[in-house]
Design a protein around this motif. Structure first.
Motif, PDB file in Angstrom:
ATOM      1  N   GLY A  15      -4.771  -2.517  -5.445  1.00 20.51           N
ATOM      2  CA  GLY A  15      -4.912  -2.569  -4.369  1.00 20.51           C
ATOM      3  C   GLY A  15      -4.180  -2.064  -3.147  1.00 20.51           C
ATOM      4  N   PRO A  16      -3.532  -2.851  -2.332  1.00 22.78           N
ATOM      5  CA  PRO A  16      -2.947  -1.943  -0.872  1.00 22.78           C
ATOM      6  C   PRO A  16      -2.797  -0.233  -0.789  1.00 22.78           C
ATOM      7  N   TYR A  17      -2.261  -0.146  -2.435  1.00 20.75           N
ATOM      8  CA  TYR A  17      -1.897   0.750  -2.682  1.00 20.75           C
ATOM      9  C   TYR A  17      -2.802   1.708  -2.555  1.00 20.75           C
ATOM     10  N   VAL A  18      -3.642   1.992  -4.226  1.00 25.82           N
ATOM     11  CA  VAL A  18      -4.419   2.686  -3.429  1.00 25.82           C
ATOM     12  C   VAL A  18      -6.086   3.181  -2.285  1.00 25.82           C
ATOM     13  N   ALA A  19      -5.528   1.720  -1.253  1.00 27.17           N
ATOM     14  CA  ALA A  19      -6.651   1.538  -0.369  1.00 27.17           C
ATOM     15  C   ALA A  19      -6.172   2.427   0.875  1.00 27.17           C
ATOM     16  N   VAL A  20      -5.454   2.271   0.669  1.00 25.28           N
ATOM     17  CA  VAL A  20      -3.842   3.106   1.993  1.00 25.28           C
ATOM     18  C   VAL A  20      -3.785   4.855   1.706  1.00 25.28           C
ATOM     19  N   PHE A  21      -3.636   4.632   0.463  1.00 20.45           N
ATOM     20  CA  PHE A  21      -3.233   5.923   0.419  1.00 20.45           C
ATOM     21  C   PHE A  21      -4.375   6.904  -0.111  1.00 20.45           C
ATOM     22  N   THR A  22      -5.647   6.488  -0.582  1.00 18.81           N
ATOM     23  CA  THR A  22      -7.217   7.352  -0.564  1.00 18.81           C
ATOM     24  C   THR A  22      -7.822   7.557   0.731  1.00 18.81           C
ATOM     25  N   THR A  23      -7.257   6.571   1.281  1.00 11.13           N
ATOM     26  CA  THR A  23      -7.684   6.226   2.867  1.00 11.13           C
ATOM     27  C   THR A  23      -7.287   7.403   3.898  1.00 11.13           C
ATOM     28  N   VAL A  24      -5.489   7.939   3.476  1.00  9.01           N
ATOM     29  CA  VAL A  24      -5.642   8.739   3.795  1.00  9.01           C
ATOM     30  C   VAL A  24      -5.629  10.275   3.402  1.00  9.01           C
ATOM     31  N   TYR A  25      -5.335  10.239   1.859  1.00  2.70           N
ATOM     32  CA  TYR A  25      -5.787  11.170   1.662  1.00  2.70           C
ATOM     33  C   TYR A  25      -7.199  11.903   1.673  1.00  2.70           C
ATOM     34  N   ALA A  26      -7.779  11.144   1.740  1.00  2.00           N
ATOM     35  CA  ALA A  26      -9.577  11.623   1.987  1.00  2.00           C
ATOM     36  C   ALA A  26      -9.959  11.712   4.091  1.00  2.00           C
ATOM     37  N   ILE A  27      -9.352  11.486   4.957  1.00  2.00           N
ATOM     38  CA  ILE A  27      -8.749  11.690   6.395  1.00  2.00           C
ATOM     39  C   ILE A  27      -8.018  13.309   6.532  1.00  2.00           C
ATOM     40  N   ARG A  28      -7.392  13.111   5.698  1.00  6.67           N
ATOM     41  CA  ARG A  28      -6.035  14.270   5.846  1.00  6.67           C
ATOM     42  C   ARG A  28      -6.423  15.425   4.947  1.00  6.67           C
ATOM     43  N   LEU A  29      -7.001  15.342   4.019  1.00 11.96           N
ATOM     44  CA  LEU A  29      -7.113  16.372   2.829  1.00 11.96           C
ATOM     45  C   LEU A  29      -7.131  17.973   3.492  1.00 11.96           C
ATOM     46  N   PRO A  30      -7.970  18.199   4.271  1.00 13.85           N
ATOM     47  CA  PRO A  30      -8.144  19.793   4.809  1.00 13.85           C
ATOM     48  C   PRO A  30      -6.890  19.971   5.139  1.00 13.85           C
ATOM     49  N   VAL A 111     -15.836  17.808   0.457  1.00 15.64           N
ATOM     50  CA  VAL A 111     -16.971  17.319   0.665  1.00 15.64           C
ATOM     51  C   VAL A 111     -17.510  15.641   0.058  1.00 15.64           C
ATOM     52  N   LEU A 112     -17.182  16.736  -1.211  1.00 11.88           N
ATOM     53  CA  LEU A 112     -17.459  15.749  -2.300  1.00 11.88           C
ATOM     54  C   LEU A 112     -16.067  14.898  -2.715  1.00 11.88           C
ATOM     55  N   ALA A 113     -14.358  15.975  -2.261  1.00 12.04           N
ATOM     56  CA  ALA A 113     -13.701  15.050  -2.811  1.00 12.04           C
ATOM     57  C   ALA A 113     -13.240  13.583  -1.964  1.00 12.04           C
ATOM     58  N   ARG A 114     -13.263  14.289  -0.377  1.00 13.69           N
ATOM     59  CA  ARG A 114     -13.569  13.229   0.697  1.00 13.69           C
ATOM     60  C   ARG A 114     -14.534  11.461   0.010  1.00 13.69           C
ATOM     61  N   MET A 115     -15.288  12.169  -0.342  1.00 18.51           N
ATOM     62  CA  MET A 115     -16.344  11.425  -0.176  1.00 18.51           C
ATOM     63  C   MET A 115     -15.690  10.337  -1.740  1.00 18.51           C
ATOM     64  N   PHE A 116     -15.059  10.953  -2.804  1.00 22.89           N
ATOM     65  CA  PHE A 116     -14.513  10.085  -3.996  1.00 22.89           C
ATOM     66  C   PHE A 116     -13.100   9.325  -3.565  1.00 22.89           C
ATOM     67  N   PHE A 117     -12.552  10.030  -2.945  1.00 28.60           N
ATOM     68  CA  PHE A 117     -11.247   9.096  -1.857  1.00 28.60           C
ATOM     69  C   PHE A 117     -11.530   8.029  -0.977  1.00 28.60           C
ATOM     70  N   ALA A 118     -12.650   8.343  -0.697  1.00 26.86           N
ATOM     71  CA  ALA A 118     -13.258   7.293   0.453  1.00 26.86           C
ATOM     72  C   ALA A 118     -13.968   6.004  -1.044  1.00 26.86           C
ATOM     73  N   ALA A 119     -14.577   6.817  -2.252  1.00 25.56           N
ATOM     74  CA  ALA A 119     -14.770   5.548  -2.892  1.00 25.56           C
ATOM     75  C   ALA A 119     -13.446   4.760  -3.038  1.00 25.56           C
ATOM     76  N   LEU A 125      -9.816  -2.249  -1.704  1.00 24.14           N
ATOM     77  CA  LEU A 125      -9.788  -2.326  -0.707  1.00 24.14           C
ATOM     78  C   LEU A 125     -10.560  -4.236  -1.631  1.00 24.14           C
ATOM     79  N   VAL A 126     -11.280  -3.958  -2.263  1.00 21.13           N
ATOM     80  CA  VAL A 126     -11.690  -4.521  -3.528  1.00 21.13           C
ATOM     81  C   VAL A 126     -10.372  -5.648  -4.302  1.00 21.13           C
ATOM     82  N   LEU A 127      -9.752  -4.684  -4.908  1.00 18.84           N
ATOM     83  CA  LEU A 127      -8.993  -4.910  -5.635  1.00 18.84           C
ATOM     84  C   LEU A 127      -7.687  -5.748  -3.899  1.00 18.84           C
ATOM     85  N   THR A 128      -7.765  -5.372  -2.965  1.00 22.27           N
ATOM     86  CA  THR A 128      -6.389  -6.185  -2.494  1.00 22.27           C
ATOM     87  C   THR A 128      -7.038  -7.717  -1.953  1.00 22.27           C
ATOM     88  N   HIS A 129      -8.971  -7.309  -1.382  1.00 21.72           N
ATOM     89  CA  HIS A 129      -8.882  -9.195  -1.351  1.00 21.72           C
ATOM     90  C   HIS A 129      -9.324  -9.943  -2.712  1.00 21.72           C
TER      91      HIS A 129
END
Length: 143
Positions: A15-30, A111-119, A125-129
């Motif tokens: 959970g925390p790994y996916v939440a952190v990594f994909t959030t950063v990736y969605a933001i920094r992808l470009p 945009v679709l890739a960033r939405m995928f990483f955000a999802a 976050l659900v797994l973390t909780h």
């Protein structure tokens, strides 16, 4: 260790790994385009990354054989997802590279890739909780 305890333990790590990594990736992808190009330019790095992903996915698959409840299914699917991605990086690196390049060059695909990483970040976050903050005796997904 019972199946629900194993699921919760995996959720605590994944959970925390996916939440952190994909959030950063969605933001920094470009901004990561150069880094991605450098990564694919080094076959040894791609082989090591694929091997690590395949191994990590296989650890999850072997250690978590529970498919009862949404949380358990999510953990199991994550293991398969990581293992398959690792295999594809080892077996078909140029095909993966072409797909990544096409995504980075298309504004719509970006945009679709960033939405995928955000999802995926939400799933993290659900797994973390579920892994850290829920009470297994009262939560139906641990049944």
């Amino acid at each position: 260790m019972s199946a629900h305890q194993r699921t919760r333990a995996f959720a605590r790590v994944i959970g925390p790994y996916v939440a952190v990594f994909t959030t950063v990736y969605a933001i920094r992808l470009p901004a990561l385009q150069g880094l991605i190009a450098e990564l694919f330019a080094e076959p040894a790095l791609m082989l090591m990354l694929g091997a690590l992903m395949l191994g990590g996915g296989l650890v999850i698959i072997a250690g978590h054989r529970n498919w009862r409840g949404p949380l358990a299914v999510t953990v199991s699917l994550f293991g398969w997802f990581v293992a398959v991605r690792g295999f594809l990086l080892i077996a078909f690196p140029t095909t993966i590279e072409s797909g990544v390049e096409a995504t980075l060059l298309s504004p719509t695909a970006m945009v679709l890739a960033r939405m995928f990483f955000a999802a995926l970040a939400v799933v993290g976050l659900v797994l973390t909780h579920a892994g850290w903050f829920s009470r297994p005796g009262r939560d139906p997904e641990f049944a």
